[in-house]
Each structure stands twice: as structure tokens, then as C-alpha cells.
Design an enzyme around this catalytic site. Structure first.
Site, PDB file in Angstrom:
ATOM      1  N   ASN A   7       0.880  -1.287  -0.012  1.00 38.20           N
ATOM      2  CA  ASN A   7       0.082  -0.060  -0.026  1.00 38.20           C
ATOM      3  C   ASN A   7       1.042   1.337  -0.082  1.00 38.20           C
ATOM      4  OD1 ASN A   7      -1.464   2.333   1.006  1.00 38.20           O
ATOM      5  ND2 ASN A   7      -3.114   0.845   1.718  1.00 38.20           N
ATOM      6  N   ARG A  18       3.502  18.702   1.590  1.00 34.44           N
ATOM      7  CA  ARG A  18       4.305  19.555   1.254  1.00 34.44           C
ATOM      8  C   ARG A  18       4.292  20.268  -0.126  1.00 34.44           C
ATOM      9  NH1 ARG A  18      10.190  20.645   1.888  1.00 34.44           N
ATOM     10  NH2 ARG A  18      10.548  22.670   0.728  1.00 34.44           N
ATOM     11  N   HIS A  43      -5.664   3.441  -1.607  1.00 40.03           N
ATOM     12  CA  HIS A  43      -6.959   3.710  -1.075  1.00 40.03           C
ATOM     13  C   HIS A  43      -7.199   5.018  -1.280  1.00 40.03           C
ATOM     14  CE1 HIS A  43      -9.860   2.792   2.476  1.00 40.03           C
ATOM     15  NE2 HIS A  43     -10.433   3.572   1.644  1.00 40.03           N
ATOM     16  N   ARG A  45      -9.240   8.363  -1.008  1.00 36.91           N
ATOM     17  CA  ARG A  45     -10.494   8.834  -0.070  1.00 36.91           C
ATOM     18  C   ARG A  45     -11.134  10.005  -0.869  1.00 36.91           C
ATOM     19  NH1 ARG A  45      -7.329   5.447   3.123  1.00 36.91           N
ATOM     20  NH2 ARG A  45      -8.553   5.043   5.016  1.00 36.91           N
ATOM     21  N   HIS A  50      -4.887  11.810   0.477  1.00 37.20           N
ATOM     22  CA  HIS A  50      -3.466  11.443  -0.003  1.00 37.20           C
ATOM     23  C   HIS A  50      -3.276  11.074  -1.505  1.00 37.20           C
ATOM     24  CE1 HIS A  50      -5.811   7.824   1.598  1.00 37.20           C
ATOM     25  NE2 HIS A  50      -5.443   8.186   2.850  1.00 37.20           N
ATOM     26  N   GLU A  71      -8.987   0.134  -2.951  1.00 40.11           N
ATOM     27  CA  GLU A  71      -9.903   0.121  -1.848  1.00 40.11           C
ATOM     28  C   GLU A  71     -10.608   1.521  -1.918  1.00 40.11           C
ATOM     29  OE1 GLU A  71      -6.880  -2.483   1.156  1.00 40.11           O
ATOM     30  OE2 GLU A  71      -7.207  -0.249   1.468  1.00 40.11           O
ATOM     31  N   THR A 108      -7.836   6.704   9.564  1.00 41.58           N
ATOM     32  CA  THR A 108      -7.422   5.498   8.914  1.00 41.58           C
ATOM     33  C   THR A 108      -8.695   4.641   8.920  1.00 41.58           C
ATOM     34  OG1 THR A 108      -5.991   3.595   8.283  1.00 41.58           O
ATOM     35  CG2 THR A 108      -6.412   4.467  10.539  1.00 41.58           C
ATOM     36  N   HIS A 199      -3.773  -4.281   8.051  1.00 46.26           N
ATOM     37  CA  HIS A 199      -3.946  -2.942   8.880  1.00 46.26           C
ATOM     38  C   HIS A 199      -2.987  -3.180  10.138  1.00 46.26           C
ATOM     39  CE1 HIS A 199      -5.967   0.829   9.331  1.00 46.26           C
ATOM     40  NE2 HIS A 199      -5.453   0.802  10.793  1.00 46.26           N
ATOM     41  N   ASP A 200      -1.873  -2.634  10.045  1.00 51.93           N
ATOM     42  CA  ASP A 200      -0.958  -2.666  11.054  1.00 51.93           C
ATOM     43  C   ASP A 200      -0.070  -3.833  11.202  1.00 51.93           C
ATOM     44  OD1 ASP A 200      -1.467  -0.040  11.788  1.00 51.93           O
ATOM     45  OD2 ASP A 200      -2.883  -0.434  13.314  1.00 51.93           O
ATOM     46  N   GLY A 222       1.288  -1.159   4.521  1.00 54.33           N
ATOM     47  CA  GLY A 222       1.636   0.063   3.864  1.00 54.33           C
ATOM     48  C   GLY A 222       2.428   0.835   4.998  1.00 54.33           C
ATOM     49  N   HIS A 223       1.867   1.358   6.222  1.00 55.73           N
ATOM     50  CA  HIS A 223       2.384   2.130   7.065  1.00 55.73           C
ATOM     51  C   HIS A 223       3.439   1.578   7.983  1.00 55.73           C
ATOM     52  CE1 HIS A 223       2.229   5.175  10.350  1.00 55.73           C
ATOM     53  NE2 HIS A 223       2.373   4.215  11.150  1.00 55.73           N
TER      54      HIS A 223
END
Length: 252
Positions: A7, A18, A43, A45, A50, A71, A108, A199-200, A222-223
Site C-alpha cells: 500500500n 509539502r 485507497h 479517499r 493522499h 480500496e 484511517t 492493517h498494522d 503500507g504504514h
């Protein structure tokens, strides 16, 4: 074998903080694929915090044999810059669309669908996505039940929300949360659904999850991956900058 879909949303978060074009999520996706990732996840939104439309459109040309997992919230209405999830799917034809019930106010994704309340509306949407021959995955909470109803309305896979498991893992007491993931995965498999997870997830907790659920089809990460890359790659990058300065040093 469990596939990895990277992700790249975090690259877009940094870019948008920025302005400008860097870092480019599509370029990061290309790096992930070159490193062997089986796919790319985005994903977008509706508020474009983002990932933007041009990011999504930039993925299909670089995929090769890899998969694109798109997503989003199928209930979110179109707005300027965001044509809606169904229209996005029709523009890029990803291998998989993952339906997630996130709202504009959520930092998130933090929960799955309420199958008792959302299923009737989901059913019609799933039919629309399936008309375009896209694999449909639905984001669900670990420990939920009634997954056979998702199968009946045409869903191909679930994605288990692994946030609670990851949070508990960091404290060292995660057996109940892991057990909930296992029960949901088993129920999904018994219903004829594939199983994704996300997720995480990170390098520390992923092996434990896969040991408990070896038949997971795909993990979307991803994160944590971006955080780990910052730690593991920052030193070498600094040394490269120092080498450039050293090579330009003028002896008085």
C-alpha cells in the site's frame, strides 16, 4: 502462498503535506514491484487527503503480471476530483476491489462493515462491481459472523481488519485477538470465501498471524512497511549524501 500487496498511500501523505510531486506514489509502487511485490494497493479517499485520481490512473501501466488492489468506500458519493469507487474501478479495471466502510472523518480504516445493517445495500453494489469481472473483497472485523451471506451476494474474499490484533501484539497479550482472526478466517473458508488480511501488520506480527492462518491469500501492508524502510534505509541514504560531499571537497 500468501501474496504481498504494498500500500503506497503513505507516499502520497508525505507528498501532499509539502505540495509538488515528490515522493511519487507511482514511483514507489514501481520500486515495490521491482523488489518482488505481488501487487500494489491504493485507497483513495473522496477528500483526496493522499491518493489522487492521477495516482490511481498511473498504476495499470506499470503492473506487468502483478495485481492492483483498489480500496474504497462504495457508499461515498462522487465529488470534484473523485468520481466514486465504481467509476474508478471501471477506469482502471483492478484485479481486486476492497470495499471499506470509512468516512471522511476517519484518520484511517478502523472497522469493518456491519453485516446486519449494510448487507442489503452492499449486495447491489457487489453486483455492479462483478459486472466488470473484478474480484470483490469486503473489509470485516475479526470475530464477526454471518459471512455466508457475503458469499451468497457474490463476494469473493474478505479482508480481516487486523488492527486490534496488531495493537494487542505490541503489548504481548494478543491471544484473544488472534483467536478472533482465526475464527473469522475459518468461517470464511468454510463459506467458500478467500481470506485477505490487513492493517498494522509488520515484520514482527505477520509471522504469528500466518502461523495461525496459513491459508491467507493476501496481506496488504503500507504504514509499517514505510516506517521500517525509513529505519532500515535512512543510514545508507545519509552515507550516500556524505559521499557526494566528500567527493566535492576542495583541499585548500
Amino acid at each position: 502462498m500468501t501474496f504481498l500487496s504494498v500500500n503506497v498511500n503513505k507516499a502520497a501523505v508525505l507528498r501532499n503535506s509539502r505540495g509538488g510531486r515528490e515522493p511519487d506514489p507511482v514511483a514507489l509502487a514501481r520500486l515495490a514491484l521491482a523488489a518482488g511485490s505481488h501487487g500494489v494497493t491504493m485507497h483513495p479517499r473522496p477528500d483526496q487527503r493522499h491518493i489522487r485520481l492521477d495516482d490511481v490512473l498511473g498504476i495499470p501501466p506499470i503492473l506487468g503480471k502483478a495485481e492492483f488492489n483498489l480500496e474504497g468506500n462504495p457508499f461515498a458519493s462522487p465529488r470534484v476530483g473523485y468520481p466514486g469507487l465504481l467509476e474508478l474501478v471501471r477506469r482502471v479495471m483492478p484485479a481486486q476491489v476492497t470495499l471499506v466502510p470509512d468516512g471522511d472523518g476517519q484518520l484511517t480504516s478502523d472497522h469493518g462493515f456491519d453485516l446486519s445493517a449494510d448487507l442489503s445495500e452492499l449486495e447491489g453494489l457487489v453486483r455492479s462491481f462483478k459486472q466488470d469481472a473484478v474480484r470483490v473483497s469486503v473489509f470485516v472485523d475479526a470475530g464477526c459472523s454471518g459471512l455466508e451471506r457475503l458469499k451468497a451476494c457474490g463476494v469473493d474474499r474478505i479482508e480481516i481488519y487486523t488492527g486490534p490484533f496488531a495493537d494487542a501484539f505490541s503489548s504481548g497479550h494478543f491471544a484473544p485477538e488472534l483467536d478472533a482472526c482465526v475464527r473469522t478466517a475459518n468461517e470464511a473458508r468454510n463459506a467458500g470465501l478467500g481470506v485477505n488480511a490487513g492493517h498494522d501488520l509488520c515484520q514482527a506480527n505477520l509471522p504469528v498471524l500466518l502461523q495461525a492462518i496459513p491459508f491467507i491469500d493476501e496481506v496488504s501492508i503500507g504504514h509499517a512497511l514505510f516506517c521500517e524502510a525509513l529505519h532500515d534505509g535512512f543510514g545508507p541514504t545519509v552515507r550516500r549524501y556524505l559521499a557526494i560531499l566528500e567527493s566535492r571537497r576542495i583541499t585548500p
